[in-house]
Enzyme design. Structure first.
Site, PDB file in Angstrom:
ATOM      1  CB  ALA A 124       8.981  -1.584   2.596  1.00  0.00           C
ATOM      2  CG  ASN A 192       3.065   2.358  -2.873  1.00  0.00           C
ATOM      3  OD1 ASN A 192       2.014   2.865  -3.260  1.00  0.00           O
ATOM      4  ND2 ASN A 192       3.931   1.806  -3.701  1.00  0.00           N
ATOM      5  CG  HIS A 220      11.989   2.402   3.718  1.00  0.00           C
ATOM      6  ND1 HIS A 220      11.847   3.273   2.651  1.00  0.00           N
ATOM      7  CD2 HIS A 220      11.734   1.180   3.224  1.00  0.00           C
ATOM      8  CE1 HIS A 220      11.513   2.594   1.574  1.00  0.00           C
ATOM      9  NE2 HIS A 220      11.455   1.315   1.887  1.00  0.00           N
TER      10      HIS A 220
END
Ligand SMILES: NC(=O)C1=CN([C@@H]2O[C@H](COP(=O)(O)OP(=O)(O)OC[C@H]3O[C@@H](n4cnc5c(N)ncnc54)[C@H](O)[C@@H]3O)[C@@H](O)[C@H]2O)C=CC1
Ligand SMILES: O=C([O-])CC(=O)C(=O)O
Length: 269
Positions: A124, A192, A220
């Protein structure tokens, strides 16, 4: 020749991977699937035109050229061993498990002795290409700031342990910061990507988690500094419709990695 894929985990990511193979977007056949939740597994199988076999883990590895783990951190040791001891390739999505140094060493050594390859998609986050290049030189600092809606953080062990009411926040609030090896245990289904960054960096990345009551996307932001200069990347991820914790981009990155494994021309670092 299409590669044979064995899929462990028929949730949000597993479903997207299986659908991409079924549509012919990857030169692969979905040979077998396994999920401990029969409901998720049956839903996936029903949606496929080409039905995979349902088998236990060891047989799944036997039937596959590459085993895709899209299940949970707890599943990683068994799945990796089943694949690598047979010299099969593995793709790992629950990368947080690899922050256990002993497990990571064991996986690397199994891969080396059997010839099985280990694929870890960028998931991601964005910017792993640059970070990988930068890590050839000296990196000084890698910081991940993940900003998520309350629904995406609900149920995380850290939130439960602290008895945190995520719905009570009225503005973006930093609820956690710490090293990646700790963060992946505190938020196993959320960061993760911090493990992926750390494995590239060669040390623990620093992780900050912000809850934003108004957020509709998983953001992110990665800041890295080193001899190469400074890198800042930011991605605003649409959450997967099947799992708000998981960004759609993570599933796409898994599909892109599988595709890459089947191609003779590979673009990017
Ligand atoms: N590397 C990355 O960037 C990202 C990684 N992830 C991780 O990837 C994994 C899959 O994500 P999602 O598909 O969104 O999760 P999900 O929760 O939607 O689906 C996981 C599926 O795996 C099954 N499962 C769990 N443990 C199992 C086991 N031991 N054996 C067999 N089946 C098992 C569950 O029953 C479920 O059907 C999760 O660990 C998630 O945290 C998620 C998003 C990004
Ligand atoms: O999908 C995301 O935004 C990130 C995520 O859940 C993870 O890294 O575990």
């Amino acid at each position: 020749m299409p590669i044979k894929v064995g899929l462990v985990g028929c949730g949000a990511i597993g479903f997207e991977i299986a659908s991409a193979i079924d549509r012919g977007d990857v030169n692969a056949d979905l040979a077998a699937v396994f999920d401990r939740n029969p409901k998720n597994m049956n839903r996936l199988i029903e949606a496929m035109r080409n039905k995979p076999e349902v088998v236990e883990l060891e047989e799944l590895a036997e039937l596959s050229d590459i085993v895709v783990e899209a299940a949970s951190q707890a599943a990683v040791p068994q799945v990796a061993e089943a694949a690598l001891k047979r010299g099969k390739d593995i793709m790992i999505m629950s990368v947080g498990a690899l922050m256990d140094r002993e497990l990571y060493r064991r996986i690397c050594s199994m891969a080396e002795s059997s010839g099985g390859r280990v694929y870890i998609p960028s998931g991601a986050i964005t910017g792993l290409d640059g970070l990988k290049s930068a890590s050839v030189g000296r990196l000084k600092r890698v910081v991940l700031t993940s900003t998520k809606p309350p629904a995406s953080l609900e149920g995380a062990p850290y939130v439960v342990e602290k008895n945190m009411d995520l719905r009570s926040f009225r503005e973006p609030t930093l609820i956690y910061e710490g090293p990646a090896s700790e963060a992946v245990r505190a938020f196993p289904a959320n960061v993760n990507v911090a493990a992926t960054l750390s494995l590239t960096y060669g040390q623990d990345a620093w992780v900050r988690i912000v809850v934003d009551p108004k957020a509709t996307v998983n953001v992110h932001e990665v800041v890295a500094e080193g001899d190469f200069g400074r890198m800042v990347t930011r991605v605003e991820n649409v959450p997967s419709p099947r799992n708000p914790r998981t960004s759609y981009l993570a599933a796409l990155s898994a599909i892109a990695t599988l595709r890459n494994a089947t191609l003779n021309v590979r673009i990017g670092t």
